[in-house]
Design a protein around this motif. Structure first.
Motif, PDB file in Angstrom:
ATOM      1  N   ASP A   1     -10.508   4.893   2.816  1.00 30.72           N
ATOM      2  CA  ASP A   1     -10.711   3.482   2.469  1.00 30.72           C
ATOM      3  C   ASP A   1      -9.551   2.998   1.593  1.00 30.72           C
ATOM      4  O   ASP A   1      -8.963   3.780   0.859  1.00 30.72           O
ATOM      5  CB  ASP A   1     -11.996   3.312   1.645  1.00 30.72           C
ATOM      6  CG  ASP A   1     -13.234   3.134   2.513  1.00 30.72           C
ATOM      7  OD1 ASP A   1     -13.074   3.125   3.747  1.00 30.72           O
ATOM      8  OD2 ASP A   1     -14.332   3.002   1.951  1.00 30.72           O
ATOM      9  N   VAL A   2      -9.268   1.696   1.688  1.00 33.66           N
ATOM     10  CA  VAL A   2      -8.338   1.076   0.756  1.00 33.66           C
ATOM     11  C   VAL A   2      -9.170   0.230  -0.205  1.00 33.66           C
ATOM     12  O   VAL A   2     -10.046  -0.518   0.227  1.00 33.66           O
ATOM     13  CB  VAL A   2      -7.318   0.188   1.498  1.00 33.66           C
ATOM     14  CG1 VAL A   2      -6.430  -0.561   0.511  1.00 33.66           C
ATOM     15  CG2 VAL A   2      -6.478   1.036   2.443  1.00 33.66           C
ATOM     16  N   VAL A   3      -8.930   0.419  -1.494  1.00 28.92           N
ATOM     17  CA  VAL A   3      -9.752  -0.270  -2.488  1.00 28.92           C
ATOM     18  C   VAL A   3      -8.857  -1.015  -3.467  1.00 28.92           C
ATOM     19  O   VAL A   3      -7.873  -0.492  -3.977  1.00 28.92           O
ATOM     20  CB  VAL A   3     -10.621   0.735  -3.276  1.00 28.92           C
ATOM     21  CG1 VAL A   3     -11.354   0.039  -4.430  1.00 28.92           C
ATOM     22  CG2 VAL A   3     -11.623   1.421  -2.351  1.00 28.92           C
ATOM     23  N   SER A   4      -9.213  -2.292  -3.679  1.00 32.17           N
ATOM     24  CA  SER A   4      -8.502  -3.085  -4.657  1.00 32.17           C
ATOM     25  C   SER A   4      -9.521  -3.579  -5.668  1.00 32.17           C
ATOM     26  O   SER A   4     -10.493  -4.244  -5.312  1.00 32.17           O
ATOM     27  CB  SER A   4      -7.809  -4.241  -3.932  1.00 32.17           C
ATOM     28  OG  SER A   4      -6.990  -4.935  -4.827  1.00 32.17           O
TER      29      SER A   4
ATOM     30  N   LEU B   1       0.826  -1.198   0.000  1.00 38.71           N
ATOM     31  CA  LEU B   1       0.000   0.000   0.000  1.00 38.71           C
ATOM     32  C   LEU B   1       0.869   1.261   0.000  1.00 38.71           C
ATOM     33  O   LEU B   1       1.791   1.384   0.805  1.00 38.71           O
ATOM     34  CB  LEU B   1      -0.882  -0.040   1.249  1.00 38.71           C
ATOM     35  CG  LEU B   1      -1.965   1.007   1.364  1.00 38.71           C
ATOM     36  CD1 LEU B   1      -2.913   0.912   0.190  1.00 38.71           C
ATOM     37  CD2 LEU B   1      -2.699   0.809   2.677  1.00 38.71           C
ATOM     38  N   LYS B   2       0.554   2.191  -0.916  1.00 44.64           N
ATOM     39  CA  LYS B   2       1.275   3.478  -0.915  1.00 44.64           C
ATOM     40  C   LYS B   2       0.353   4.549  -0.347  1.00 44.64           C
ATOM     41  O   LYS B   2      -0.725   4.792  -0.879  1.00 44.64           O
ATOM     42  CB  LYS B   2       1.702   3.840  -2.339  1.00 44.64           C
ATOM     43  CG  LYS B   2       2.889   2.999  -2.812  1.00 44.64           C
ATOM     44  CD  LYS B   2       3.556   3.597  -4.028  1.00 44.64           C
ATOM     45  CE  LYS B   2       2.835   3.458  -5.317  1.00 44.64           C
ATOM     46  NZ  LYS B   2       2.612   2.224  -5.956  1.00 44.64           N
ATOM     47  N   LEU B   3       0.788   5.163   0.731  1.00 45.91           N
ATOM     48  CA  LEU B   3      -0.094   6.110   1.407  1.00 45.91           C
ATOM     49  C   LEU B   3       0.130   7.565   0.989  1.00 45.91           C
ATOM     50  O   LEU B   3      -0.572   8.458   1.431  1.00 45.91           O
ATOM     51  CB  LEU B   3       0.076   5.995   2.922  1.00 45.91           C
ATOM     52  CG  LEU B   3      -0.507   4.720   3.537  1.00 45.91           C
ATOM     53  CD1 LEU B   3      -0.214   4.643   5.014  1.00 45.91           C
ATOM     54  CD2 LEU B   3      -2.009   4.635   3.297  1.00 45.91           C
ATOM     55  N   ASP B   4       1.125   7.775   0.125  1.00 48.87           N
ATOM     56  CA  ASP B   4       1.447   9.169  -0.194  1.00 48.87           C
ATOM     57  C   ASP B   4       0.663   9.704  -1.391  1.00 48.87           C
ATOM     58  O   ASP B   4       0.643  10.899  -1.631  1.00 48.87           O
ATOM     59  CB  ASP B   4       2.954   9.324  -0.441  1.00 48.87           C
ATOM     60  CG  ASP B   4       3.446   8.338  -1.484  1.00 48.87           C
ATOM     61  OD1 ASP B   4       2.731   7.339  -1.703  1.00 48.87           O
ATOM     62  OD2 ASP B   4       4.517   8.559  -2.075  1.00 48.87           O
TER      63      ASP B   4
ATOM     64  N   LEU C   1     -12.419  -5.152  -3.551  1.00 46.73           N
ATOM     65  CA  LEU C   1     -12.168  -5.478  -2.146  1.00 46.73           C
ATOM     66  C   LEU C   1     -11.949  -4.157  -1.426  1.00 46.73           C
ATOM     67  O   LEU C   1     -11.140  -3.340  -1.856  1.00 46.73           O
ATOM     68  CB  LEU C   1     -10.932  -6.356  -2.019  1.00 46.73           C
ATOM     69  CG  LEU C   1     -11.111  -7.821  -2.443  1.00 46.73           C
ATOM     70  CD1 LEU C   1      -9.770  -8.544  -2.379  1.00 46.73           C
ATOM     71  CD2 LEU C   1     -12.137  -8.524  -1.551  1.00 46.73           C
ATOM     72  N   VAL C   2     -12.703  -3.960  -0.339  1.00 44.89           N
ATOM     73  CA  VAL C   2     -12.618  -2.683   0.364  1.00 44.89           C
ATOM     74  C   VAL C   2     -12.260  -2.897   1.828  1.00 44.89           C
ATOM     75  O   VAL C   2     -12.840  -3.743   2.510  1.00 44.89           O
ATOM     76  CB  VAL C   2     -13.955  -1.907   0.261  1.00 44.89           C
ATOM     77  CG1 VAL C   2     -13.871  -0.567   0.971  1.00 44.89           C
ATOM     78  CG2 VAL C   2     -14.354  -1.711  -1.201  1.00 44.89           C
ATOM     79  N   TRP C   3     -11.261  -2.153   2.288  1.00 42.50           N
ATOM     80  CA  TRP C   3     -10.893  -2.124   3.698  1.00 42.50           C
ATOM     81  C   TRP C   3     -11.199  -0.716   4.206  1.00 42.50           C
ATOM     82  O   TRP C   3     -10.900   0.253   3.511  1.00 42.50           O
ATOM     83  CB  TRP C   3      -9.389  -2.327   3.879  1.00 42.50           C
ATOM     84  CG  TRP C   3      -8.816  -3.658   3.553  1.00 42.50           C
ATOM     85  CD1 TRP C   3      -8.443  -4.631   4.443  1.00 42.50           C
ATOM     86  CD2 TRP C   3      -8.489  -4.176   2.240  1.00 42.50           C
ATOM     87  NE1 TRP C   3      -7.915  -5.707   3.786  1.00 42.50           N
ATOM     88  CE2 TRP C   3      -7.922  -5.468   2.440  1.00 42.50           C
ATOM     89  CE3 TRP C   3      -8.626  -3.690   0.946  1.00 42.50           C
ATOM     90  CZ2 TRP C   3      -7.480  -6.252   1.375  1.00 42.50           C
ATOM     91  CZ3 TRP C   3      -8.188  -4.464  -0.115  1.00 42.50           C
ATOM     92  CH2 TRP C   3      -7.630  -5.736   0.103  1.00 42.50           C
ATOM     93  N   GLY C   4     -11.773  -0.582   5.393  1.00 40.18           N
ATOM     94  CA  GLY C   4     -11.967   0.759   5.948  1.00 40.18           C
ATOM     95  C   GLY C   4     -13.344   0.982   6.514  1.00 40.18           C
ATOM     96  O   GLY C   4     -14.105   0.032   6.703  1.00 40.18           O
ATOM     97  N   SER C   5     -13.698   2.241   6.769  1.00 40.06           N
ATOM     98  CA  SER C   5     -14.904   2.523   7.537  1.00 40.06           C
ATOM     99  C   SER C   5     -16.193   2.429   6.728  1.00 40.06           C
ATOM    100  O   SER C   5     -17.275   2.509   7.302  1.00 40.06           O
ATOM    101  CB  SER C   5     -14.800   3.896   8.207  1.00 40.06           C
ATOM    102  OG  SER C   5     -14.614   4.882   7.240  1.00 40.06           O
ATOM    103  N   SER C   6     -16.113   2.248   5.415  1.00 36.30           N
ATOM    104  CA  SER C   6     -17.359   2.122   4.646  1.00 36.30           C
ATOM    105  C   SER C   6     -17.882   0.691   4.644  1.00 36.30           C
ATOM    106  O   SER C   6     -18.965   0.425   4.141  1.00 36.30           O
ATOM    107  CB  SER C   6     -17.148   2.588   3.205  1.00 36.30           C
ATOM    108  OG  SER C   6     -16.467   1.606   2.454  1.00 36.30           O
ATOM    109  N   VAL C   7     -17.109  -0.251   5.199  1.00 34.26           N
ATOM    110  CA  VAL C   7     -17.538  -1.654   5.167  1.00 34.26           C
ATOM    111  C   VAL C   7     -17.587  -2.256   6.566  1.00 34.26           C
ATOM    112  O   VAL C   7     -16.943  -1.767   7.491  1.00 34.26           O
ATOM    113  CB  VAL C   7     -16.590  -2.503   4.273  1.00 34.26           C
ATOM    114  CG1 VAL C   7     -16.839  -2.207   2.807  1.00 34.26           C
ATOM    115  CG2 VAL C   7     -15.133  -2.283   4.638  1.00 34.26           C
TER     116      VAL C   7
END
Ligand SMILES: Nc1nc2c(ncn2[C@@H]2O[C@H](COP(=O)(O)OP(=O)(O)OP(=O)(O)O)[C@@H](O)[C@H]2O)c(=O)[nH]1
Ligand SMILES: [Mg+2]
Length: 366
Positions: free
Chosen positions: A359-362, A303-306, A336-342
């Motif tokens: 959110d992180v989305v793949s 994951l790249k956060l910048d 695939l979703v990670w974070g507060s929307s799921v």
């Protein structure tokens, strides 16, 4: 008689007319006419995108913020402080004569800040470069109204009135009235509960003045006013924009005064000269924009956060796909979703799923 004279005549009549139950109807009609003439006045500048001379700047970045204020309040000073762009600063009025765009990078987003010439009372009728400035403000996501803390309180109301006059509505939602022009059938006026400040008679008269004889009107909020109804008829000339008020030069007034100003709603207090309150201002702009940072990631990649993808509030997986690549939607299987929307991380989601900030989305393709 030209439109400007007609506008002036109505404004004078409105000022002369006492407000009471008996004149309510007449005032409503006058306001409807006023809105119609003002819309006509603005027509040519809107089609020629701000009136030639390269005044209108191309939109860029994730959002646009327009700096609006009287001359010499410190708009250019602010642009020079919060972006890398330098706009000329001087202690005389009308230093800035055109619009100067700068970019503010914040939270991985690019925010376009537009420094604009100062406007004066009467700007909406074409005084100074007022009309062009206001037309540009209309295209922004946020109006950042720069006010001079050392000057009288009425500067804020004068500017608000100028923006109102051209159909900009600050910090409010469109009125809750359904309105549809029909080919036949006359006027059908309905309300979910009896409106307090509006009735079929005034609605019909205003519509006749606009040469609208067949329409459905459904009032869904009992508190709407005649002005609200006029806004609904003129919906294509109305912009509902957030406004943040920034009082600059607080280094030059007393602490009590700073405290008083800071307590007003939607307000920040700053000093460009002393570097006060600027971080807070940027944070407030960010909050008001309601942008979402979405981290996209391919399978197996770290994951790249910048470098987040920045999207508008209420965006869905579909807009994330569009933000990544035009054609990705055609091969879409699921996200695939990670974070507060799921509920569960990660969770399989479809194109209509609404994402949340960070959110992180793949995206999984066929
Ligand atoms: N005391 C004080 N003066 C300031 C501050 N910010 C700006 N000024 C001064 O205010 C004057 C006007 O600043 P500008 O940034 O040119 O104002 P502007 O709003 O861009 O003016 P126009 O382009 O003419 O509309 C300059 O002399 C600045 O030095 C501040 O925070 N405190
Ligand atoms: Mg300036």
């Amino acid at each position: 008689m030209g439109i400007t004279e007609k506008i002036q005549q109505i404004q004078e009549e409105l000022a002369r007319t006492q407000k009471n139950k008996a004149t309510e109807y007449h005032i409503g009609l006058l306001k409807g006419k006023l809105a119609r003439y003002r819309a006509q006045l603005l027509e040519p500048t809107q089609t020629s995108s701000g009136g030639g001379q390269g005044f209108e700047v191309q939109k860029s970045g994730d959002a646009r913020i327009a700096l609006i204020g009287f001359p010499s309040v410190g708009k250019s000073s602010l642009l020079s402080k919060i972006t890398k762009t330098k706009s000329e600063v001087a202690n005389y009025a009308f230093t800035t004569l055109t619009s100067v765009p700068g970019v503010l990078e914040h939270n991985g987003a690019e925010l376009q800040i537009l420094d604009l010439p100062g406007i004066i009372q009467g700007a909406s009728e074409g005084k100074g470069r007022g009309r062009q400035v206001i037309a540009t403000a209309k295209t922004s996501d946020i109006v950042l109204m720069i006010l001079d803390a050392t000057k009288a309180n009425d500067q804020r109301e004068i500017l608000e009135r100028e923006l109102e006059a051209v159909g900009i509505r600050l910090n409010c939602e469109p009125p809750n009235i359904y309105f549809k022009i029909k080919k036949q059938g006359g006027l059908k006026f309905n309300a979910t509960s009896p409106p307090k400040h509006l009735d079929e008679k005034i609605v019909g008269s205003i519509l006749r003045d606009y040469k609208i004889h067949n329409a459905d009107v459904l009032v869904r909020d009992e508190n709407v006013t005649v002005e609200d109804f006029i806004d609904v008829i003129n919906a294509s000339h109305r912009s509902y924009i957030k406004c943040l008020y920034a009082y600059n030069k607080i280094d030059a007034v007393s602490l009590e005064e700073v405290d008083r100003l800071a307590r007003q709603p939607h307000t920040v207090v700053i000093s460009c000269e002393m570097d006060l309150g600027l971080d807070d201002l940027v944070e407030r702009i960010w909050d008001d924009l309601g942008l979402l940072r979405i981290y996209t990631k391919r399978r197996g990649e770290t994951l790249k956060l910048d470098d987040p993808l920045v999207v508008r509030n209420n965006s869905t997986i579909e807009s994330i796909c569009d933000g990544i690549h035009r054609s990705i939607k055609d091969q879409f299987r699921y996200a695939l979703v990670w974070g507060s929307s799921v509920k569960y991380s990660p969770q399989k989601c479809g194109l209509q799923h609404e994402v949340a900030d960070e959110d992180v989305v793949s995206i999984v393709t066929k």
